[in-house]
Design a protein around this motif. Structure first.
Motif, mmCIF file in Angstrom:
data_model
loop_
_atom_site.group_PDB
_atom_site.id
_atom_site.type_symbol
_atom_site.label_atom_id
_atom_site.label_comp_id
_atom_site.label_asym_id
_atom_site.label_seq_id
_atom_site.Cartn_x
_atom_site.Cartn_y
_atom_site.Cartn_z
ATOM 1 N N SER A 73 0.829 -1.209 0.000
ATOM 2 C CA SER A 73 0.000 0.000 0.000
ATOM 3 C C SER A 73 0.863 1.257 0.000
ATOM 4 C CB SER A 73 -0.917 -0.009 1.224
ATOM 5 O OG SER A 73 -1.782 -1.126 1.201
ATOM 6 N N LYS A 74 1.953 1.224 0.756
ATOM 7 C CA LYS A 74 2.844 2.386 0.791
ATOM 8 C C LYS A 74 3.490 2.613 -0.569
ATOM 9 C CE LYS A 74 3.959 2.070 5.725
ATOM 10 N NZ LYS A 74 5.027 1.826 6.720
ATOM 11 N N ASN A 75 3.880 1.526 -1.244
ATOM 12 C CA ASN A 75 4.490 1.662 -2.571
ATOM 13 C C ASN A 75 3.499 2.225 -3.579
ATOM 14 O OD1 ASN A 75 6.915 0.636 -1.631
ATOM 15 N ND2 ASN A 75 6.426 -1.468 -2.206
ATOM 16 N N ASP A 76 2.242 1.746 -3.519
ATOM 17 C CA ASP A 76 1.212 2.252 -4.425
ATOM 18 C C ASP A 76 0.966 3.735 -4.194
ATOM 19 O OD1 ASP A 76 0.996 -0.253 -5.464
ATOM 20 O OD2 ASP A 76 -0.775 -0.817 -4.301
ATOM 21 N N SER A 77 0.928 4.136 -2.942
ATOM 22 C CA SER A 77 0.700 5.552 -2.635
ATOM 23 C C SER A 77 1.851 6.417 -3.139
ATOM 24 C CB SER A 77 0.530 5.728 -1.123
ATOM 25 O OG SER A 77 -0.582 4.990 -0.646
ATOM 26 N N ALA A 78 3.068 5.937 -2.961
ATOM 27 C CA ALA A 78 4.232 6.698 -3.426
ATOM 28 C C ALA A 78 4.239 6.815 -4.946
ATOM 29 C CB ALA A 78 5.521 6.037 -2.939
ATOM 30 N N PHE A 79 3.881 5.737 -5.629
ATOM 31 C CA PHE A 79 3.844 5.768 -7.091
ATOM 32 C C PHE A 79 2.765 6.723 -7.594
ATOM 33 C CE2 PHE A 79 2.354 4.055 -11.191
ATOM 34 C CZ PHE A 79 3.541 4.140 -11.902
ATOM 35 N N THR A 80 1.595 6.695 -6.963
ATOM 36 C CA THR A 80 0.513 7.605 -7.352
ATOM 37 C C THR A 80 0.924 9.056 -7.134
ATOM 38 O OG1 THR A 80 -1.124 5.926 -6.749
ATOM 39 C CG2 THR A 80 -1.910 8.196 -6.939
ATOM 40 N N TYR A 81 1.573 9.322 -6.010
ATOM 41 C CA TYR A 81 2.039 10.685 -5.720
ATOM 42 C C TYR A 81 3.051 11.142 -6.764
ATOM 43 C CZ TYR A 81 4.412 14.497 -3.303
ATOM 44 O OH TYR A 81 4.971 15.703 -2.984
ATOM 45 N N PHE A 82 3.946 10.250 -7.181
ATOM 46 C CA PHE A 82 4.946 10.602 -8.191
ATOM 47 C C PHE A 82 4.285 10.929 -9.527
ATOM 48 C CE2 PHE A 82 7.675 9.142 -11.690
ATOM 49 C CZ PHE A 82 8.753 10.000 -11.522
#
Length: 231
Positions: A73-82
């Protein structure tokens, strides 16, 4: 029992008592373990039959990171933010380049964007052919452009220049021979243009003083012959 009596026969009373105590301790320990196992089995049965047990178990796993789900979930959030940040930066750059096109920053951004998109093949190619039928010779210029995605202007990518002699006016009495020189130049230009773009590439022929000095019937005959070759 007889075996035990033989084993303890002749030993002091304290030794016999100690052995009996050990046997009692083992029996008690086994009883406690049996009770613990029975209690654990009962709890497992309750969890299997009770939805609340599954919910508690799931909540416990979520609290502990969900077996790696938390990291996902943290990786998905970081990718979306990028992705969102990248889009915001690109849109901001495009807005600045559009509103203030003469600013040095806009010019640099426009050039960078143009080069990047053209390298990726995302800018449409535009072709054009110009023939200069001069008095001393005829020349062809075949241009290859691409359209800037921001400004819409044409940017020159390639250019062909070829010349044949003598000029078109030298074939006043042989209009078909003069038209053949233009056909040669058109063939050279076609070599720079993809076949599927021939029908859309504009071709312009400009004649100079050489044709204007000829009698009207001769100049008209030359122009008609050249027009047929161009069609």
């Amino acid at each position: 029992k007889q075996w035990y009596q033989r084993r303890v026969h002749g030993r002091p009373a304290s030794t016999v008592t100690s052995s009996q105590d050990n046997i009692c301790f083992v029996n008690c320990h086994l009883q406690i373990n049996s009770s613990s196992i029975s209690e654990m089995e009962t709890q497992v049965r309750r969890r299997k039959t009770s939805p609340a047990g599954d919910s508690d178990l799931q909540a416990s796993q979520d609290a502990n990171g969900g077996g790696g789900g938390g990291h996902s979930s943290k990786n998905d959030s970081a990718f979306t933010y990028f992705i969102v940040l990248t889009l915001v930066v690109i849109l901001s750059c495009l807005t600045v380049a559009k509103l203030i096109p003469d600013h040095p920053v806009s010019l640099a951004l426009n050039s960078l964007l143009d080069i990047s998109l053209n390298t990726l093949g995302l800018c449409p190619a535009v072709y054009a052919v110009v023939i200069d039928a001069g008095s001393t010779g005829s020349r062809v210029l075949a241009f290859t452009f691409h359209q800037n995605p921001v400004t819409g202007n044409l940017v020159l990518d390639d250019e062909l220049w070829q010349e044949v002699k003598p000029g078109l006016s030298s074939f006043a009495s042989e209009p078909e021979a003069g038209a053949a020189t233009i056909t040669t130049l058109l063939s050279l230009a076609q070599g720079r243009i993809p076949a599927d773009k021939w029908s859309t590439a504009p071709v312009t022929l400009k004649a100079t003083a050489g044709l204007r000095l000829l009698p009207a019937d001769q100049s008209e005959a030359l122009i008609t012959a050249v027009q047929k070759r161009m069609d």
